[in-house]
Scaffold this active site. Structure first.
Site, short mmCIF file in Angstrom:
data_model
loop_
_atom_site.label_atom_id
_atom_site.label_comp_id
_atom_site.label_asym_id
_atom_site.label_seq_id
_atom_site.Cartn_x
_atom_site.Cartn_y
_atom_site.Cartn_z
N CYS A 134 0.89 -0.73 0.13
CA CYS A 134 -0.14 0.12 -0.46
C CYS A 134 0.85 0.64 0.13
CB CYS A 134 -1.41 -0.03 1.48
SG CYS A 134 -1.90 1.59 1.49
N CYS A 137 -0.22 4.25 2.35
CA CYS A 137 -0.45 4.00 3.37
C CYS A 137 1.21 4.76 4.23
CB CYS A 137 -0.70 2.63 3.90
SG CYS A 137 -1.90 1.62 3.47
N ASP A 138 2.11 3.94 3.06
CA ASP A 138 3.42 3.51 3.87
C ASP A 138 4.07 4.78 2.46
OD1 ASP A 138 2.63 1.84 5.91
OD2 ASP A 138 3.06 0.15 3.69
#
Ligand code: NDP
Length: 312
Positions: A134, A137-138
């Site tokens: 992701c 997300c990261d």
């Protein structure tokens, strides 16, 4: 045991749309959010192709709006994960990870799909230490660093473009000599000076002392000029597709070889009376927010007709 007329499992566009329709039809829907409340769109950035948003909309904002709309029509939203299903006879029994089992006259399965990994041991070894599925997300952790994205579809291109906004260099590792992504995404990748596409490449493993420091690559795997080499990277992102979240329903409903629930024609009917499947869990072809929403609508209409016909 609690009795529910319309049980919806999953909180992506399919689940929430089903809830909006079921709520407006007075079915007193109960929706369980599942592992990822709001579904896959909560980990995406801009959604540009959902009708009604000419300027685009942030994925989490779209899901928050859908949730509010479902609540407005009386949906009872709960946060638990379905662990077991008994669809042998109506009312159907579903057990959740909070220990509760409920029985339902109709069940709408809208459990979506989860990102796939390559299956390398190193993906587990470096989980949370440089391996991610992701980018949104990261990606933040890779500012001004070098990352690689695996995959040649729309997701991979989208993630590569997103990461290029943060990282200093993005390699796109594509196993074929071409991208599968839509034309517009291919063009955006080609036009981005930070992205370098490595066609006909596969990742074989990762290396690094305290986290990912590089990837072992093979170029033109299986060809006479096959070549192995290492590439220094700080982050390794997977974008190679998804696995449908259908495991607990497999003993009861028909699925294809990947696990997608097979429905009757283009309806959400599973073959079990009163049990419907909507969204990505039953869609190997389109997997769009809008198609998921459309199938959630169909599932709720089917549930309403099923209940009305049986005076339930
Ligand atoms: P896709 O199935 O379209 O693409 C998966 C990619 O990963 C392919 O390039 C595939 O390679 C590659 N791949 C799969 N397994 C491996 C492996 N083991 N090793 C190396 N590469 C692998 O998945 P997406 O998630 O990209 O897209 C799914 C659907 O969602 C599509 O319909 C897409 O259009 C849609 N989508 C739409 C978006 C939008 O409209 N904005 C955004 C994101 C997704 P190969 O080509 O060789 O099979």
């Amino acid at each position: 045991m609690e009795h529910i007329r319309c049980l919806i499992i999953g909180s992506g566009p399919a689940g929430y749309t089903a809830a909006i329709y079921a709520g407006r039809a007075n079915l007193s829907p109960v929706l369980y959010e599942g592992i990822q409340p709001g579904g896959q769109l909560t980990i995406t950035t801009e959604v540009e192709n959902f009708p009604g948003y000419p300027e685009g909309v942030a994925g989490p904002d779209l899901m928050e709006d859908l949730r509010k709309q479902a609540e407005r029509f009386g949906t009872n939203i709960r946060s638990a994960i379905a662990m077991q299903a008994d669809l042998s006879a109506s009312p159907y029994k579903i057990t959740f990870d909070d220990g509760n089992t409920v029985e339902a006259d109709t069940v709408i399965i809208a459990t979506g799909a989860t990102a796939k990994y390559l299956g390398l041991d190193d993906e587990k070894k470096y989980a949370g230490m440089g391996v991610s599925a992701c980018a949104t997300c990261d990606g933040f952790f890779y500012r001004k660093k070098t990352v690689a994205v695996v995959g040649g579809g729309d997701t991979a291109c989208e993630e590569a473009i997103y990461l290029a906004g943060l990282a200093s260099k993005v390699y796109l590792i594509v196993r074929k000599p071409f991208l599968r992504a839509s034309k517009i995404m291919q063009e955006r990748v080609a036009d981005n000076p930070k992205i370098e596409v490595l066609f006909e490449h596969n990742a074989e493993g990762l290396f690094g002392e305290n986290g990912v420091e590089g990837v072992h690559l093979v170029k033109r795997l299986g060809e006479p000029d096959e070549q192995h080499y290492d590439l220094a990277i700080d982050g390794f992102f997977l974008a190679i597709g998804h696995k449908p979240n259908s495991d607990i329903f497999k003993p009861w409903v028909k699925t294809d070889e990947t696990g997608y629930i097979i429905t009757e024609g283009d309806s959400p009917r599973t073959g079990i009376p009163g049990v419907f499947a909507a969204g990505d869990v039953a869609d190997p072809h389109y997997r769009q927010a809008i198609t998921a929403a459309g199938s959630g609508c169909k599932a709720a209409i089917e549930a309403e007709r099923y209940l009305a016909a049986r005076k339930l």
